[in-house]
Design an enzyme around this catalytic site. Sequence first.
Site, PDB file in Angstrom:
ATOM      1  N   GLN A  37      35.128 -16.176  60.377  1.00  0.00           N
ATOM      2  CA  GLN A  37      36.235 -16.734  61.156  1.00  0.00           C
ATOM      3  C   GLN A  37      37.273 -15.707  61.572  1.00  0.00           C
ATOM      4  OE1 GLN A  37      36.574 -20.156  58.134  1.00  0.00           O
ATOM      5  NE2 GLN A  37      37.221 -21.137  60.023  1.00  0.00           N
ATOM      6  N   HIS A  57      25.305 -17.315  69.744  1.00  0.00           N
ATOM      7  CA  HIS A  57      24.755 -16.538  70.863  1.00  0.00           C
ATOM      8  C   HIS A  57      23.616 -17.290  71.550  1.00  0.00           C
ATOM      9  CE1 HIS A  57      26.384 -12.657  68.804  1.00  0.00           C
ATOM     10  NE2 HIS A  57      27.299 -13.234  69.564  1.00  0.00           N
ATOM     11  N   ASP A  70      32.617 -13.140  67.675  1.00  0.00           N
ATOM     12  CA  ASP A  70      32.253 -11.729  67.893  1.00  0.00           C
ATOM     13  C   ASP A  70      33.429 -10.797  67.603  1.00  0.00           C
ATOM     14  OD1 ASP A  70      29.783 -12.611  68.672  1.00  0.00           O
ATOM     15  OD2 ASP A  70      29.924 -11.916  70.760  1.00  0.00           O
ATOM     16  N   ARG A  95      42.643 -15.128  49.257  1.00  0.00           N
ATOM     17  CA  ARG A  95      41.240 -15.523  49.153  1.00  0.00           C
ATOM     18  C   ARG A  95      40.537 -15.180  50.462  1.00  0.00           C
ATOM     19  NH1 ARG A  95      38.474 -21.150  50.167  1.00  0.00           N
ATOM     20  NH2 ARG A  95      36.390 -20.580  49.472  1.00  0.00           N
ATOM     21  N   HIS A 140      30.578 -17.845  52.535  1.00  0.00           N
ATOM     22  CA  HIS A 140      31.304 -18.806  53.362  1.00  0.00           C
ATOM     23  C   HIS A 140      30.531 -18.948  54.686  1.00  0.00           C
ATOM     24  CE1 HIS A 140      35.512 -20.712  53.906  1.00  0.00           C
ATOM     25  NE2 HIS A 140      34.797 -21.106  54.941  1.00  0.00           N
ATOM     26  N   ASN A 184      31.237 -21.507  49.258  1.00  0.00           N
ATOM     27  CA  ASN A 184      32.259 -22.368  49.831  1.00  0.00           C
ATOM     28  C   ASN A 184      31.616 -23.627  50.409  1.00  0.00           C
ATOM     29  OD1 ASN A 184      35.124 -22.768  50.815  1.00  0.00           O
ATOM     30  ND2 ASN A 184      33.975 -23.026  52.728  1.00  0.00           N
ATOM     31  N   GLU A 185      32.005 -24.778  49.859  1.00  0.00           N
ATOM     32  CA  GLU A 185      31.608 -26.083  50.400  1.00  0.00           C
ATOM     33  C   GLU A 185      30.108 -26.243  50.620  1.00  0.00           C
ATOM     34  OE1 GLU A 185      34.032 -26.664  53.875  1.00  0.00           O
ATOM     35  OE2 GLU A 185      35.839 -26.882  52.703  1.00  0.00           O
ATOM     36  N   ASN A 324      38.635 -27.846  47.760  1.00  0.00           N
ATOM     37  CA  ASN A 324      39.105 -27.787  49.148  1.00  0.00           C
ATOM     38  C   ASN A 324      39.368 -29.217  49.592  1.00  0.00           C
ATOM     39  OD1 ASN A 324      38.407 -25.109  48.971  1.00  0.00           O
ATOM     40  ND2 ASN A 324      36.898 -25.144  50.611  1.00  0.00           N
ATOM     41  N   TYR A 326      41.517 -31.772  52.564  1.00  0.00           N
ATOM     42  CA  TYR A 326      42.335 -31.904  53.763  1.00  0.00           C
ATOM     43  C   TYR A 326      42.756 -33.332  54.052  1.00  0.00           C
ATOM     44  CZ  TYR A 326      40.958 -27.129  54.883  1.00  0.00           C
ATOM     45  OH  TYR A 326      40.783 -25.779  54.838  1.00  0.00           O
ATOM     46  N   GLU A 396      41.610 -24.591  49.111  1.00  0.00           N
ATOM     47  CA  GLU A 396      41.987 -24.776  50.519  1.00  0.00           C
ATOM     48  C   GLU A 396      42.755 -26.079  50.682  1.00  0.00           C
ATOM     49  OE1 GLU A 396      38.884 -24.674  53.513  1.00  0.00           O
ATOM     50  OE2 GLU A 396      37.988 -22.890  52.632  1.00  0.00           O
TER      51      GLU A 396
END
Length: 500
Positions: A37, A57, A70, A95, A140, A184-185, A324, A326, A396
């Site tokens: 990310q 891509h 990219d 992190r 991740h 992660n997740e 994590n 939200y 998170e």
Amino acid sequence: MDRYVAIVFSILLGVAAASSRRFPDGFKFGAATAAYQIEGGWNASDKGESIWDRHVHAHPGVVEDRSNGDVACDSYHHWREDVRMVKEMGLDFYRFSISWPRVLPTGFANHISEDGSKYYSNLIDELLANGIEPVVTLYHWDLPQSLQDLGGWANPLIADWFADYARVIFDLYGDRVKTWITINEPIIVCDLGYNGIFAPGINSDNFGAYMCSRNILLAHARAYRLYEKEYKPKYHGEVSISNHIFWFEPATDQDMELTELSKDISIGRYSHPIFSAKGGWPPALERYIAEKSKKEGYSRSRLPSFTQEEIELIRGSYDFYGLNHYTTRTIRPLAAGEAAGVFLVQGISELGVTCGGRPEWPSTASEWFLVNPRGLRDTMLYLKQQYGDLRILITENGYSDSGAELDDEPRARYYKDYLEQVLLAMEEDDVKVIGYTAWTLMDNFEWTDGYQSRFGLHAVDFSDPLRPRTPRRSAHYYAAVARTHDLDATYKFPEEKQEL
Ligand code: GBH
């Protein structure tokens, strides 16, 4: 009550209230990012191709704005600025995640990239030099494409490949990194990756997702046991996994049972094997999928079983619970002919249910995301009830908007309201929360949303080749809380003092 007594009383109450809105001394605050990310440098030096490189891509249309990672925040070049931002906020830890194909270009441990391994070594040194603890995620979501070509997370051998990769990383950085997240997740890796939405974009209709669930838990456990046996005695660090939890509430009283099963499939599938006293899949889920598979004509359950030895390997493979969180959603049965939509991601479409919301839960820039601070406290209480008195590290939590404003009052408010629930969980429910991580340090590539929705404490100007980063109001608020441990901390934004 005479007036004097009333005044003294309200002062005392005020003091009590004020002191109860402080985080304890040892409580730690941090911010998080992930390699794909933010880094860019997708083909820098000898880096191998990842499944996200390939996915975006080969199929640019999977990303809403047809963008990709990219270049992203170009942290491959601007990592010193990232460290400076964390430092300026006065946070205890940062992190970040390591890109597997950047360090191991072939995916296997036969060749370690010099430039790739140096990149993370420099970052870790710079953090430590600034008094910031590195908290490192091994995976991740950016699997080496070479391993995907061999089946990726659906191939049981990936537990060996992941353990080999983990060994390389523990050897390289174990002397300096004391907190590790293996995966992660896993729910997103498996349920989105193998239902066609996220890389590798394989749609195998609730089959591959469960093969992945099994293999990823084994891979996590192998890395955990490796650390426990060979590194923990000399480095004394801690290792766990980060689970993504949508908190679920029944839409109506009729939906209680379905809501419990929804929790089993989305929370329990990745928690029960590791954190419960008994280990293995959640029993109700195992029964449900076995019966359903039979009805569908399969000769065995689509949810593959563990051997007793595997159950023991996975059970207890944690030093804390990485959470994590939200959002909260409601659960109701699908109407006749209704499609489950995006909520495939929590595996719940298997159950013939879908998610809704409540009018009092405000929406955000992300379709899946409604605001309900109380859900964070309920999630942690549920974990305590299910798995005992775990230490929880919130790895998170954060808020999405369109990114237009530096004065992001709703994001600052989100942090304050969710942090208040963390305090309540600690004080009222006696939940052991050891730290809190804001997602995310700066705007970045939000997977299939591209750059359309932003979670950053700092804004990033993606039209400028230097990718300048600017703190938002939320960064000023969060920094003030981290420094003072006071939920009601005042902060300056941009010039005058403002409060929430
Ligand atoms: C976390 O995922 C990730 O760890 C992080 O990388 C990410 O940037 C952050 O949250 C914000 O999303 O659910 O089908 O609509 C949280 C789980 C995964 C939820 C992707 C939203 C979008 C596809 N998110 N999902 S869908």
